[in-house]
Scaffold this motif. Structure first.
Motif, PDB file in Angstrom:
ATOM      1  N   GLU A   1       0.572  -1.222  -0.068  1.00  0.00           N
ATOM      2  CA  GLU A   1       0.165  -0.088  -0.138  1.00  0.00           C
ATOM      3  C   GLU A   1       0.937   1.245   0.085  1.00  0.00           C
ATOM      4  OE1 GLU A   1      -4.349   1.597   1.560  1.00  0.00           O
ATOM      5  OE2 GLU A   1      -3.549   0.115   3.084  1.00  0.00           O
ATOM      6  N   ASP A   2       0.086   2.656  -1.344  1.00  0.00           N
ATOM      7  CA  ASP A   2       0.618   3.553  -0.985  1.00  0.00           C
ATOM      8  C   ASP A   2       2.790   3.289  -1.475  1.00  0.00           C
ATOM      9  OD1 ASP A   2      -1.275   4.698   0.282  1.00  0.00           O
ATOM     10  OD2 ASP A   2      -0.354   4.940   2.319  1.00  0.00           O
ATOM     11  N   LYS A   3       2.908   2.240  -2.276  1.00  0.00           N
ATOM     12  CA  LYS A   3       4.330   2.038  -2.898  1.00  0.00           C
ATOM     13  C   LYS A   3       3.852   1.589  -4.093  1.00  0.00           C
ATOM     14  CE  LYS A   3       9.025   0.613  -1.817  1.00  0.00           C
ATOM     15  NZ  LYS A   3       9.595  -0.021  -1.113  1.00  0.00           N
ATOM     16  N   THR A   4       3.034   0.423  -4.312  1.00  0.00           N
ATOM     17  CA  THR A   4       3.043  -0.263  -5.276  1.00  0.00           C
ATOM     18  C   THR A   4       1.975  -0.113  -5.994  1.00  0.00           C
ATOM     19  OG1 THR A   4       2.719  -2.612  -4.640  1.00  0.00           O
ATOM     20  CG2 THR A   4       5.548  -1.931  -4.814  1.00  0.00           C
ATOM     21  N   GLY A   5       1.052   0.349  -4.849  1.00  0.00           N
ATOM     22  CA  GLY A   5      -0.110   0.520  -5.223  1.00  0.00           C
ATOM     23  C   GLY A   5      -1.249   1.003  -4.146  1.00  0.00           C
ATOM     24  N   LEU A   6      -2.383   1.026  -4.092  1.00  0.00           N
ATOM     25  CA  LEU A   6      -3.638   0.970  -3.074  1.00  0.00           C
ATOM     26  C   LEU A   6      -4.378   0.169  -2.826  1.00  0.00           C
ATOM     27  CD1 LEU A   6      -6.094   3.339  -3.632  1.00  0.00           C
ATOM     28  CD2 LEU A   6      -3.740   5.124  -4.623  1.00  0.00           C
ATOM     29  N   PHE A   7      -5.593   0.400  -1.711  1.00  0.00           N
ATOM     30  CA  PHE A   7      -6.145  -0.571  -1.612  1.00  0.00           C
ATOM     31  C   PHE A   7      -7.600   0.374  -1.446  1.00  0.00           C
ATOM     32  CE2 PHE A   7      -3.139  -3.220  -0.491  1.00  0.00           C
ATOM     33  CZ  PHE A   7      -3.456  -4.482  -0.947  1.00  0.00           C
ATOM     34  N   TYR A   8      -9.067   0.225  -1.598  1.00  0.00           N
ATOM     35  CA  TYR A   8     -10.472   1.089  -1.435  1.00  0.00           C
ATOM     36  C   TYR A   8     -11.116  -0.515  -0.744  1.00  0.00           C
ATOM     37  CZ  TYR A   8     -11.924  -1.571  -5.433  1.00  0.00           C
ATOM     38  OH  TYR A   8     -12.140  -2.939  -6.566  1.00  0.00           O
TER      39      TYR A   8
END
Length: 184
Positions: free
Chosen positions: A129-136
């Motif tokens: 998370e916040d490095k290679t993408g993010l989640f919802y």
């Protein structure tokens, strides 16, 4: 399953390829993949989305009916075309629920492209998370739209994505399976 990060993905992903102004979704266009959430979210935000893949049970026609003018359906694509789509996209949008692994997010990261994913299943182990993408956190349009808006204010490093994808390469997979078999 392993991802072939040492093939064309790695070689061609290292070539400079400018990001374009679109998000990407696709694969097997089936209801369980919740592509409808992605199409609706991008349509409501009026942002470009490219959707690739084969439709099942008429789901693709349903998606096309709900799509706004910023959504483009590409149909099935070659591996080379898919790699270019991954490399040039701002991010892969992934809405599968309880997917065991989720090979598409790892392929996307291998191509240097971050992922916006529903926090569920295997992506919790593959995306940083916040490095290679993010989640919802909720499987609905409002939650995905919020994640896309947050993503637009963030910066991601291509190399971080590629390095994370390397953790799921074929060589490591074979080494770990062999280690487990020898241990048993």
């Amino acid at each position: 399953p392993p991802v072939d990060t040492n093939s064309e993905f790695k070689v061609r992903s290292s070539e400079s390829k400018k990001k374009k102004n679109y998000y990407l979704a696709g694969g097997r266009l089936a209801r369980a993949k919740h592509i409808d959430l992605i199409v609706t979210s991008c349509s409501e935000l009026e942002i470009p989305l490219k959707v690739f893949g084969k439709s099942f049970a008429g789901y693709g026609k349903e998606l096309q009916k709900m799509a706004g003018s910023t959504v483009e359906f590409l149909g099935e694509v070659t591996d080379e075309e898919k790699l270019d789509l991954y490399r040039e996209a701002k991010a892969l949008l992934f809405a599968s629920e309880d997917e065991d692994f989720g090979i598409m997010p790892v392929e996307s990261m291998s191509a240097g492209t971050p992922v916006i994913a529903y926090r569920s299943g295997g992506v919790k182990e593959t995306i940083i998370e916040d490095k290679t993408g993010l989640f919802y956190n909720e499987l609905n349009v409002a939650s995905l739209k919020d994640a896309i808006k947050r993503f637009g204010k963030m910066k991601f490093n291509t190399k971080d994505c590629q390095n994370q994808a390397e953790k799921f390469n074929k060589e490591r997979f074979m080494k770990e399976i062999k280690r487990i078999v020898e241990k048993v």
